[in-house]
Design a protein around this motif. Sequence first.
Motif, PDB file in Angstrom:
ATOM      1  N   PHE A 110      33.779  61.635   0.266  1.00 48.61           N
ATOM      2  CA  PHE A 110      32.509  61.682  -1.137  1.00 48.61           C
ATOM      3  C   PHE A 110      32.274  63.107  -1.047  1.00 48.61           C
ATOM      4  O   PHE A 110      33.037  64.113   0.773  1.00 48.61           O
ATOM      5  CB  PHE A 110      31.378  61.193  -0.154  1.00 48.61           C
ATOM      6  N   SER A 111      32.015  64.020  -1.532  1.00 53.80           N
ATOM      7  CA  SER A 111      31.303  65.071  -1.222  1.00 53.80           C
ATOM      8  C   SER A 111      30.269  64.972  -2.364  1.00 53.80           C
ATOM      9  O   SER A 111      29.275  64.053  -2.696  1.00 53.80           O
ATOM     10  CB  SER A 111      32.089  66.025  -2.848  1.00 53.80           C
ATOM     11  N   PHE A 112      29.221  66.592  -1.821  1.00 57.48           N
ATOM     12  CA  PHE A 112      27.498  65.981  -2.451  1.00 57.48           C
ATOM     13  C   PHE A 112      27.248  67.802  -2.175  1.00 57.48           C
ATOM     14  O   PHE A 112      28.113  68.594  -1.465  1.00 57.48           O
ATOM     15  CB  PHE A 112      26.879  65.450  -1.671  1.00 57.48           C
ATOM     16  N   GLY A 113      26.255  67.645  -3.064  1.00 56.66           N
ATOM     17  CA  GLY A 113      25.570  69.088  -3.393  1.00 56.66           C
ATOM     18  C   GLY A 113      24.584  69.662  -3.223  1.00 56.66           C
ATOM     19  O   GLY A 113      23.612  68.646  -3.412  1.00 56.66           O
ATOM     20  N   VAL A 114      23.484  70.674  -2.664  1.00 56.62           N
ATOM     21  CA  VAL A 114      22.923  71.160  -2.541  1.00 56.62           C
ATOM     22  C   VAL A 114      22.198  72.121  -2.943  1.00 56.62           C
ATOM     23  O   VAL A 114      22.951  72.877  -3.293  1.00 56.62           O
ATOM     24  CB  VAL A 114      22.436  70.914  -0.739  1.00 56.62           C
TER      25      VAL A 114
END
Length: 271
Positions: free
Chosen positions: A32-36
Amino acid sequence: MTDTLASPAPVKASPFHELEVLWVRHWTDQLFSFGVARPEDFRFRSGEFVMIGLPGEDGAKPVLRAYSIASPCWDEQLEFFSIKAPNGPLTTRLQKIQAGDTVLMGKKPTGTLVLDALTGGERLWLIGTGTGLAPWLSVARDPDTYSRFGRVIVCHTVRGVADLAYRDFFTSGIHDDPLVGDEAKAQLTYYPTVTREDFETPGRITDRIKSGAAFADLGIEGSFDPAKDRVMLCGSMGMIKETGELLETFGLKEGSNAEPGDYVLERAFVG
């Protein structure tokens, strides 16, 4: 006699940024990937890593792990690419984050997978396995990469075709990048290999280098040339060790921030 008031104890600054999760994308049941949101005062070089974690439960200390930043140094968001490790102290919780949640991020980025650690060359090889692709997402979107190297080759080895996260990005999406789209279209080559399923370029990248298949596929005569090729390595310890030894046999020398060389690897992940 006069009363004296004790000075209040200084408030200790937190070593972490508390950042809002903007989005999460699950590629497979393992990736999975995520952005902040990026803090205004946070500066880093494309290819560096930083500590990422979650607040401790029931007053426990936060659990932190090193993560390469998968966005370039100019981006207003910070992106990360993660595996879902079985029973992992961090990822068993991290994989459940949603937009609006809070993650912790260290304030001091560092690392050797940066252009500063390489001497000049003509071709830049970005070789990664699994989530070791993350720093290449950063380096491949940095304008300096294309001004320093005439050709950029992103090699990504995974077990199954579904694990080729960001495949669409490297084959077409990056061509629409506001800063490097035109350069990437002309100079970047994406070279994926798959080890456990049928694929047009099967096997480990190390085996395809040894056999010469990788160079033939990419239209390169011969093999690695110390006068032309510069290489970055990130991913499994086995791949990094084997490829590093291979590069040495071709005459390439390892570099660092203090002493730039022909190839670099991230020792923080190798241990």
